[in-house]
Write a protein that holds these residues in place. Structure first.
Motif, mmCIF file in Angstrom:
data_model
loop_
_atom_site.group_PDB
_atom_site.id
_atom_site.type_symbol
_atom_site.label_atom_id
_atom_site.label_comp_id
_atom_site.label_asym_id
_atom_site.label_seq_id
_atom_site.Cartn_x
_atom_site.Cartn_y
_atom_site.Cartn_z
ATOM 1 N N LEU A 6 1.757 -2.293 -9.525
ATOM 2 C CA LEU A 6 0.348 -2.546 -9.196
ATOM 3 C C LEU A 6 0.146 -3.563 -8.061
ATOM 4 O O LEU A 6 -0.606 -3.317 -7.129
ATOM 5 N N GLY A 7 0.838 -4.681 -8.125
ATOM 6 C CA GLY A 7 0.656 -5.748 -7.144
ATOM 7 C C GLY A 7 1.095 -5.363 -5.740
ATOM 8 O O GLY A 7 0.719 -6.003 -4.759
ATOM 9 N N LEU A 8 1.901 -4.318 -5.634
ATOM 10 C CA LEU A 8 2.383 -3.898 -4.308
ATOM 11 C C LEU A 8 1.603 -2.696 -3.769
ATOM 12 O O LEU A 8 1.918 -2.185 -2.698
ATOM 13 N N CYS A 9 0.591 -2.239 -4.514
ATOM 14 C CA CYS A 9 -0.259 -1.140 -4.026
ATOM 15 C C CYS A 9 -1.319 -1.698 -3.084
ATOM 16 O O CYS A 9 -1.499 -1.202 -1.977
ATOM 17 N N THR A 10 -2.036 -2.716 -3.544
ATOM 18 C CA THR A 10 -3.063 -3.320 -2.698
ATOM 19 C C THR A 10 -2.370 -4.172 -1.624
ATOM 20 O O THR A 10 -1.166 -4.407 -1.687
ATOM 21 N N ASP A 11 -3.160 -4.629 -0.646
ATOM 22 C CA ASP A 11 -2.578 -5.296 0.520
ATOM 23 C C ASP A 11 -1.679 -6.474 0.140
ATOM 24 O O ASP A 11 -2.056 -7.307 -0.679
#
Ligand code: KG4
Ligand code: ZN
Length: 335
Positions: A297-302
């Motif tokens: 999840l944390g690496l999907c958004t910028d």
């Protein structure tokens, strides 16, 4: 080899450090969402100013987290585009300064290539060819990657990006900003079959997308319900809207994989954080014997981890960017 990554293309100030391309030593993000919330969207000038304030302390913090000094760096990677020009410039000025001070090479990278590279931090790089579905606040596209760093755009949105549609519909439903996470959460208790919204261009035969009709359909539904004196059932509405977006993304992604014959599909971009989209794409991929890679999840958004990782790989190929490079808000994926 230690690579610093800087990302300031939109409303997240982000700094990361990777070792030997895939090992994450630091990954920090200073979010600005609280500054933009009351405007219901990202205000470019506010974003650029906030980057100026946040970036230097974040750089120091990233080095401290990794237990490194500027002299330990072997290269600096930075997002050159696409994005907000004023915001991009802040990150690029900082990257150039660090590159100059540390006497290490600079590498400018493409934000969207970074988005699907986020996968490689966790899963290692798969053998090309693959298809990447990139869905963010500004872009929705399917890309064929026949070999590493080469891109053939198979299709893209003709109007709004998927993230933009989430944000606009969330605003319409009074769910706040950014809209994607709010709709995702609201949809958990909703019935995705409650309202049948249009699946725009699902059967168009090409790999382009259109999102604006769906947004209008939600607006029309809301008005009709209000006119009839009925209360909106937000969970059902959110789930039904989300399902319409997800259906089209899944159909077109599978179509892209079939038509190119690739064994692997990579997902990237903020909208890939969507619970339903992740699950449905993984399900559909498994049914077709495809390997589907999704960043955590944390690496999907910028984030800057994806920028550092991609930049490090490009530096290792011997690529360099000269210090006179400018920001390019409409940068195309390298062909
Ligand atoms: O990639 P990203 O962080 O920034 C851009 O490059 O645009 O994507 C941000 C977009 C926003 O539109 C946000 O609403 C959407 O990603 N988003 C989501 C979710 N989390 C973020 N959309 C749907 N479901 C989510 N869980
Ligand atoms: Zn992005």
């Amino acid at each position: 080899m230690i690579t610093l990554g800087i990302e300031t293309s939109c409303d997240e100030t982000a700094v990361a450090i990777v070792e030997d391309t895939y090992e994450l030593r630091a990954n920090l993000i200073a979010a600005q969402v609280h500054l933009h919330e009351r405007f219901g969207g990202v205000v470019p000038e506010v974003a650029a100013r906030a980057h100026v304030e946040a970036l230097n302390p974040l750089l120091g913090e990233a080095l401290e987290t990794a237990g490194l000094g500027v002299s330990d760096l072997d290269g600096v990677a930075v997002t050159v585009g696409p994005g907000l020009v004023g915001a991009l410039l802040v990150g690029m000025a900082a990257a150039k300064a660090v590159s100059l001070a540390a006497r290490v090479p600079l590498i400018g990278v493409h934000h969207l290539e970074g988005h699907y590279w986020a996968n490689f931090l966790e899963h290692g790089p798969p053998e090309p060819p693959y298809v990447a579905l990139i869905v963010s606040g500004g872009h929705t596209m399917l890309v064929h990657v026949p070999e590493m760093h080469r891109h053939v755009v198979l299709g893209q949105t003709l109007d709004d990006a998927a993230g933009e549609a989430f944000d606009k519909v969330a605003r319409l439903l009074g769910l706040g900003f950014p809209g994607g996470p709010a709709i995702d959460a609201m949809a958990v208790d909703g019935d995705p079959t409650a309202v049948r919204f249009p699946r725009a261009m699902e059967d168009s035969g090409d790999l382009d997308f259109s999102m604006s009709g769906l947004k209008t359909a939600v607006l029309r539904h809301v008005k009709a319900e209000r006119a009839a004196g009925r209360d909106l059932h937000l969970p059902d509405l959110a789930a039904s809207f989300q399902e319409a977006i997800v259906d089209v993304q899944v159909t077109k992604t599978m179509q892209a994989a079939r038509s190119t014959g690739v064994p692997t599909v990579l997902l990237g971009g903020g909208v890939v954080a969507n619970t339903r989209l992740r699950a449905r794409l993984q399900e559909a991929g498994a049914a077709e014997g495809l390997r589907v890679l999704v960043p955590s999840l944390g690496l999907c958004t910028d984030n800057a981890a994806m920028i550092a990782c991609l930049g490090s790989a490009r530096l290792q190929r011997g690529e360099r960017t000269t210090l006179d490079i400018g920001a390019d808000p409409n940068l195309q994926l390298p062909a």
